[in-house]
Design a protein around this motif. Sequence first.
Motif, mmCIF file in Angstrom:
data_model
loop_
_atom_site.group_PDB
_atom_site.id
_atom_site.type_symbol
_atom_site.label_atom_id
_atom_site.label_comp_id
_atom_site.label_asym_id
_atom_site.label_seq_id
_atom_site.Cartn_x
_atom_site.Cartn_y
_atom_site.Cartn_z
ATOM 1 N N SER A 183 15.670 4.993 60.724
ATOM 2 C CA SER A 183 15.054 4.421 62.046
ATOM 3 C C SER A 183 16.240 3.971 62.883
ATOM 4 C CB SER A 183 14.025 3.309 61.605
ATOM 5 O OG SER A 183 13.051 3.901 61.048
ATOM 6 N N GLY A 184 17.174 3.242 62.255
ATOM 7 C CA GLY A 184 18.138 2.777 63.225
ATOM 8 C C GLY A 184 19.121 3.602 63.742
ATOM 9 N N SER A 212 23.513 0.724 62.056
ATOM 10 C CA SER A 212 23.315 2.058 62.801
ATOM 11 C C SER A 212 23.159 1.992 64.297
ATOM 12 C CB SER A 212 21.925 2.671 62.285
ATOM 13 O OG SER A 212 22.270 3.096 60.586
ATOM 14 N N GLU A 213 22.302 1.070 64.592
ATOM 15 C CA GLU A 213 21.869 0.789 66.112
ATOM 16 C C GLU A 213 23.127 0.471 66.875
ATOM 17 O OE1 GLU A 213 17.364 -0.761 64.997
ATOM 18 O OE2 GLU A 213 19.003 -2.065 65.390
ATOM 19 N N SER A 256 18.051 -4.628 54.013
ATOM 20 C CA SER A 256 18.215 -3.283 54.684
ATOM 21 C C SER A 256 18.602 -3.431 56.078
ATOM 22 C CB SER A 256 16.750 -2.531 54.545
ATOM 23 O OG SER A 256 15.740 -2.975 55.555
ATOM 24 N N THR A 257 18.441 -4.456 56.877
ATOM 25 C CA THR A 257 18.818 -4.674 58.146
ATOM 26 C C THR A 257 20.437 -4.585 58.364
ATOM 27 O OG1 THR A 257 18.924 -7.030 58.133
ATOM 28 C CG2 THR A 257 16.791 -5.795 59.085
ATOM 29 N N THR A 313 16.275 -5.755 69.169
ATOM 30 C CA THR A 313 16.615 -4.504 68.761
ATOM 31 C C THR A 313 16.904 -3.646 70.095
ATOM 32 O OG1 THR A 313 15.417 -4.736 66.843
ATOM 33 C CG2 THR A 313 16.453 -2.738 67.326
ATOM 34 N N LYS A 360 20.476 -1.000 59.282
ATOM 35 C CA LYS A 360 19.362 -0.776 60.536
ATOM 36 C C LYS A 360 20.110 -1.045 61.675
ATOM 37 C CE LYS A 360 14.970 -1.519 62.661
ATOM 38 N NZ LYS A 360 15.501 -2.043 63.687
ATOM 39 N N SER A 415 23.289 2.477 52.521
ATOM 40 C CA SER A 415 21.848 2.127 52.378
ATOM 41 C C SER A 415 21.110 2.446 50.856
ATOM 42 C CB SER A 415 20.821 2.462 53.424
ATOM 43 O OG SER A 415 20.601 4.000 53.392
ATOM 44 N N THR A 468 14.741 3.174 56.685
ATOM 45 C CA THR A 468 15.225 2.127 57.654
ATOM 46 C C THR A 468 16.451 2.600 58.216
ATOM 47 O OG1 THR A 468 14.039 0.480 56.319
ATOM 48 C CG2 THR A 468 15.792 -0.415 57.955
ATOM 49 N N ALA A 469 17.368 2.950 57.687
ATOM 50 C CA ALA A 469 18.562 3.367 58.185
ATOM 51 C C ALA A 469 18.339 4.515 59.312
ATOM 52 C CB ALA A 469 19.576 4.034 57.223
#
Length: 308
Positions: A155-156, A75-76, A68-69, A295, A72, A102, A152-153
């Motif tokens: 959050s990113g 996105s970041e 999933s990162t 991050t 994440k 995602s 998770t996405a």
Amino acid sequence: MSSIRLQSLTQGDIRKQILRLALPIMGTSFVQMAYNFTDMAWLGRLGSKSVAAVGVVAVLMWLSSSISTINKTGSEVTIGHSLGRGSTDEARRYASHNVSMSLLISSVLAILFLLLPSLFLGIYELESDVSAQALVYLRIVACGLPFTFAATAFSGIYNGAGLSSIPFRVNALGLALNMILDPLLIFGLGWGTAGAGIATLTAQSFVFGLFVYRLKKQDKLLDCFAFFVRPDRIHSGRIIRIGLPVAALNSLFAVINMTLGRLVSEQGGHIGVATLTTGGQLEAITWNTSQGFSTALATFVAHNYAAH
């Protein structure tokens, strides 16, 4: 217009900016780690077999979380670049692509876990009753993977906008709900391992719903970007180029842990697996701390690099 103010990461003291970003991200990582740890802590009262069963699935969820990162990290960095250049429209497009991707990746992974559970659980060669408990738990939590990946996405996306405290608060509420439901379902209703899985699934669904509410109704982040778009080659390709190396590295650690799990299973049975997986949960405290700072640094650099 957005009802929440985006944070500028191109002005002010560097150390304060990074700390302000990093501390909530670290907290969010601890919260996400605590889901499986909470289940294992309560199930420990039922015996080592239940701990081993949940521990085996926890490693599979670790692998899933690593995958999933992709979105994440994607996105970041992509949203950080877009906002650093002052392009909210571009940030909105990347946010939509990351969420859509995602959901697609998590759905494929969930189907694999549901249709081919023996392919993953068979690695450990556990006793039949332990494998049966692990199978029940895996089938339940696998249904929550789309919720987890999307959260998770989300959050990113918040992290990329410099608003890392919001994912921490949302995920902390989900953990609190999980901690309340665990003893009620495991012992109160006598559902055992299945109860732990249902508690986790319920909490993850709650977190997803709360994120959707905040994005659409309360924060209106990036002017309410779409959750479902048809990924194009340019945006999805850039997300994969940025996020895949991070996901591959994290996944490698999970695969190594699974290999060690097979070895300890051969030598110590379910006791060895319970010991290894419980220790792995505690070990995660250290790398969650370092990951929080990495991050925050990635987001900070993305904003400032794009803003020259």
